[in-house]
Design a protein around this motif. Structure first.
Motif, PDB file in Angstrom:
ATOM      1  N   GLU A 111       0.838  -1.195   0.000  1.00 17.27           N
ATOM      2  CA  GLU A 111       0.000   0.000   0.000  1.00 17.27           C
ATOM      3  C   GLU A 111       0.874   1.246   0.000  1.00 17.27           C
ATOM      4  N   SER A 112       0.568   2.139  -0.918  1.00 14.86           N
ATOM      5  CA  SER A 112       1.363   3.364  -1.020  1.00 14.86           C
ATOM      6  C   SER A 112       0.899   4.389  -0.001  1.00 14.86           C
ATOM      7  N   GLU A 113       1.750   5.348   0.265  1.00  7.17           N
ATOM      8  CA  GLU A 113       1.383   6.436   1.172  1.00  7.17           C
ATOM      9  C   GLU A 113       0.219   7.224   0.593  1.00  7.17           C
ATOM     10  N   ALA A 114       0.212   7.390  -0.731  1.00 14.42           N
ATOM     11  CA  ALA A 114      -0.869   8.136  -1.386  1.00 14.42           C
ATOM     12  C   ALA A 114      -2.215   7.434  -1.158  1.00 14.42           C
ATOM     13  N   TYR A 115      -2.211   6.105  -1.251  1.00 13.96           N
ATOM     14  CA  TYR A 115      -3.452   5.342  -1.041  1.00 13.96           C
ATOM     15  C   TYR A 115      -3.929   5.489   0.402  1.00 13.96           C
ATOM     16  N   LEU A 116      -3.005   5.369   1.350  1.00 19.41           N
ATOM     17  CA  LEU A 116      -3.371   5.475   2.761  1.00 19.41           C
ATOM     18  C   LEU A 116      -3.920   6.863   3.073  1.00 19.41           C
ATOM     19  N   ARG A 117      -3.295   7.878   2.503  1.00 17.03           N
ATOM     20  CA  ARG A 117      -3.763   9.247   2.757  1.00 17.03           C
ATOM     21  C   ARG A 117      -5.131   9.492   2.106  1.00 17.03           C
ATOM     22  N   SER A 118      -5.361   8.868   0.961  1.00 18.58           N
ATOM     23  CA  SER A 118      -6.660   8.979   0.311  1.00 18.58           C
ATOM     24  C   SER A 118      -7.747   8.345   1.172  1.00 18.58           C
ATOM     25  N   GLU A 119      -7.450   7.185   1.749  1.00 16.19           N
ATOM     26  CA  GLU A 119      -8.400   6.508   2.631  1.00 16.19           C
ATOM     27  C   GLU A 119      -8.643   7.334   3.903  1.00 16.19           C
ATOM     28  N   LEU A 120      -7.576   7.946   4.404  1.00 17.85           N
ATOM     29  CA  LEU A 120      -7.701   8.782   5.594  1.00 17.85           C
ATOM     30  C   LEU A 120      -8.589   9.996   5.305  1.00 17.85           C
ATOM     31  N   GLU A 121      -8.454  10.544   4.108  1.00 22.83           N
ATOM     32  CA  GLU A 121      -9.303  11.675   3.704  1.00 22.83           C
ATOM     33  C   GLU A 121     -10.778  11.296   3.710  1.00 22.83           C
ATOM     34  N   GLN A 122     -11.077  10.086   3.245  1.00 21.56           N
ATOM     35  CA  GLN A 122     -12.456   9.616   3.225  1.00 21.56           C
ATOM     36  C   GLN A 122     -13.016   9.493   4.637  1.00 21.56           C
ATOM     37  N   ILE A 123     -12.185   9.026   5.558  1.00 24.96           N
ATOM     38  CA  ILE A 123     -12.621   8.896   6.952  1.00 24.96           C
ATOM     39  C   ILE A 123     -12.857  10.273   7.559  1.00 24.96           C
ATOM     40  N   GLU A 124     -11.955  11.208   7.286  1.00 29.52           N
ATOM     41  CA  GLU A 124     -12.107  12.561   7.824  1.00 29.52           C
ATOM     42  C   GLU A 124     -13.347  13.250   7.256  1.00 29.52           C
ATOM     43  N   LYS A 125     -13.686  12.944   5.995  1.00 24.58           N
ATOM     44  CA  LYS A 125     -14.922  13.466   5.401  1.00 24.58           C
ATOM     45  C   LYS A 125     -16.126  12.887   6.134  1.00 24.58           C
ATOM     46  N   TRP A 126     -16.068  11.597   6.423  1.00 25.68           N
ATOM     47  CA  TRP A 126     -17.146  10.940   7.170  1.00 25.68           C
ATOM     48  C   TRP A 126     -17.281  11.560   8.558  1.00 25.68           C
ATOM     49  N   GLU A 127     -16.146  11.812   9.219  1.00 24.38           N
ATOM     50  CA  GLU A 127     -16.176  12.428  10.552  1.00 24.38           C
ATOM     51  C   GLU A 127     -16.866  13.783  10.504  1.00 24.38           C
ATOM     52  N   SER A 128     -16.557  14.549   9.460  1.00 28.54           N
ATOM     53  CA  SER A 128     -17.166  15.876   9.315  1.00 28.54           C
ATOM     54  C   SER A 128     -18.677  15.764   9.153  1.00 28.54           C
ATOM     55  N   GLU A 129     -19.123  14.771   8.407  1.00 24.41           N
ATOM     56  CA  GLU A 129     -20.556  14.573   8.198  1.00 24.41           C
ATOM     57  C   GLU A 129     -21.264  14.184   9.491  1.00 24.41           C
ATOM     58  N   GLN A 130     -20.545  13.505  10.393  1.00 26.59           N
ATOM     59  CA  GLN A 130     -21.145  13.058  11.649  1.00 26.59           C
ATOM     60  C   GLN A 130     -21.408  14.217  12.610  1.00 26.59           C
ATOM     61  N   LYS A 131     -20.805  15.363  12.333  1.00 29.31           N
ATOM     62  CA  LYS A 131     -20.938  16.490  13.257  1.00 29.31           C
ATOM     63  C   LYS A 131     -22.186  17.335  12.996  1.00 29.31           C
ATOM     64  N   ASP A 132     -23.063  16.815  12.140  1.00 29.26           N
ATOM     65  CA  ASP A 132     -24.330  17.490  11.874  1.00 29.26           C
ATOM     66  C   ASP A 132     -25.446  16.672  12.499  1.00 29.26           C
ATOM     67  N   LEU A 133     -26.283  17.289  13.287  1.00 28.93           N
ATOM     68  CA  LEU A 133     -27.343  16.585  14.013  1.00 28.93           C
ATOM     69  C   LEU A 133     -28.563  16.385  13.130  1.00 28.93           C
ATOM     70  N   TRP A 134     -28.973  15.140  12.994  1.00 28.75           N
ATOM     71  CA  TRP A 134     -30.141  14.805  12.203  1.00 28.75           C
ATOM     72  C   TRP A 134     -31.398  15.383  12.843  1.00 28.75           C
ATOM     73  N   PHE A 135     -32.325  15.835  12.004  1.00 27.72           N
ATOM     74  CA  PHE A 135     -33.548  16.474  12.491  1.00 27.72           C
ATOM     75  C   PHE A 135     -34.275  15.610  13.512  1.00 27.72           C
ATOM     76  N   TRP A 136     -34.378  14.312  13.244  1.00 28.50           N
ATOM     77  CA  TRP A 136     -35.125  13.434  14.147  1.00 28.50           C
ATOM     78  C   TRP A 136     -34.425  13.264  15.482  1.00 28.50           C
ATOM     79  N   GLU A 137     -33.089  13.449  15.485  1.00 26.61           N
ATOM     80  CA  GLU A 137     -32.373  13.377  16.758  1.00 26.61           C
ATOM     81  C   GLU A 137     -32.690  14.593  17.617  1.00 26.61           C
ATOM     82  N   LYS A 138     -32.878  15.755  16.970  1.00 18.35           N
ATOM     83  CA  LYS A 138     -33.287  16.953  17.714  1.00 18.35           C
ATOM     84  C   LYS A 138     -34.689  16.749  18.291  1.00 18.35           C
ATOM     85  N   LEU A 139     -35.578  16.259  17.437  1.00 13.19           N
ATOM     86  CA  LEU A 139     -36.945  16.016  17.866  1.00 13.19           C
ATOM     87  C   LEU A 139     -37.000  14.949  18.946  1.00 13.19           C
ATOM     88  N   GLY A 140     -36.054  14.023  18.860  1.00 11.01           N
ATOM     89  CA  GLY A 140     -36.056  12.889  19.778  1.00 11.01           C
ATOM     90  C   GLY A 140     -35.845  13.250  21.227  1.00 11.01           C
TER      91      GLY A 140
END
Length: 276
Positions: free
Chosen positions: A6-35
């Motif tokens: 595995e190349s460093e470029a591949y690992l960093r690309s995968e890490l970027e995808q995880i960090e994008k996912w982390e960013s998406e998790q920081k938004d509260l879903w409407f039903w969670e607010k209502l919940g």
């Protein structure tokens, strides 16, 4: 065992995808607010025996952190799964945990995904069964779903080469559970804590060991899907809601475990490459 390519470029690309996912998790879903609204009412009308079941689940989390409790899983079966994904066949070499740590990242991902799907199906069946009886079987559903969540997180830990027999890893697993069940504020706090842990040399153990709030982890786990359980209180109709809710909960837990463990493995490989 072949050397990783595995190349460093591949690992960093995968890490970027995880960090994008982390960013998406920081938004509260409407039903969670209502919940947050109906759970207080649910708490008041819930019989004492249901509260006792939740209290027992709290105690089980403490037991899990200390000893692994009743949620220990078959390490051999998980290692064989990663071996099959890595080599295309099972039982030829006989993978150890050290072999898993050197396995291709894609093989780890496929193993984790297969486990997540399988355990989500089990959770759906469990939710349908307990949903049939309404309020009275809800007391059974909460600790069982918690147990399934802990099991799948241990299995995912093994998929990425981490040993859930170690207390440190069980603490990390509870953090994954906390992340999956938290609101936007809680998710951000967990991610920041884990980032500090991985960036400080030798700091991971001290960071994940600060679990004075593990009781709040389970209370939050209950509260954050409490509103959903309102639909499961209706006998028979609760089967549909129970299956849907439990499947979704397990998939969320497994996704959090996969992403957080995968990130650790990627960061360790990048650091190892930098130090080579």
């Amino acid at each position: 065992m072949q050397t990783l390519t595995e190349s460093e470029a591949y690992l960093r690309s995968e890490l970027e995808q995880i960090e994008k996912w982390e960013s998406e998790q920081k938004d509260l879903w409407f039903w969670e607010k209502l919940g947050r609204l109906p759970f207080e009412l649910l708490d008041r009308i819930t019989p004492q025996f249901v509260h006792e079941k939740v209290g027992a689940a709290l105690d089980e989390i403490g037991s899990f952190i200390q000893t692994g409790g009743q949620y220990l899983i078959s390490e051999k079966a998980i290692l064989a799964q990663v071996e099959k994904e890595s080599l295309g066949k099972e039982g030829v070499v006989g993978f150890t945990l050290e072999d898993v740590r050197r396995a291709p990242l894609e093989a780890m991902d496929r193993s984790a995904d297969a486990l997540a799907e399988s355990r989500a199906n089990i959770a759906a069946a469990q939710g349908a069964t307990t949903g049939f009886g309404g309020l009275f079987t809800l007391a059974v559903d909460i600790p069982v779903l918690l147990g399934l969540s802990l099991k799948v997180l241990q299995e995912i830990a093994l998929c990425y080469g981490y040993d859930p027999q170690e207390k440190q890893e069980r603490e990390f697993i509870v953090r994954c559970l906390q992340f999956a069940s938290s609101d936007i504020v809680g998710k951000k706090a967990v991610l920041e804590e884990l980032d500090r842990a991985t960036s400080d040399a030798g700091g991971e153990r001290s960071a994940v060991s600060q679990l004075q709030g593990w009781r709040e982890v389970v209370a939050g786990y209950r509260d954050n899907f409490g509103w959903k359980k309102l639909f499961q209180l209706v006998p028979v109709a609760g089967m549909i809601f129970g299956a849907y809710i439990n499947r979704g909960t397990l998939k969320d837990v497994a996704e959090a475990g996969k992403m957080l463990y995968k990130k650790r493995r990627i960061v360790e490989r990048l650091n190892a490459g930098a130090g080579a």
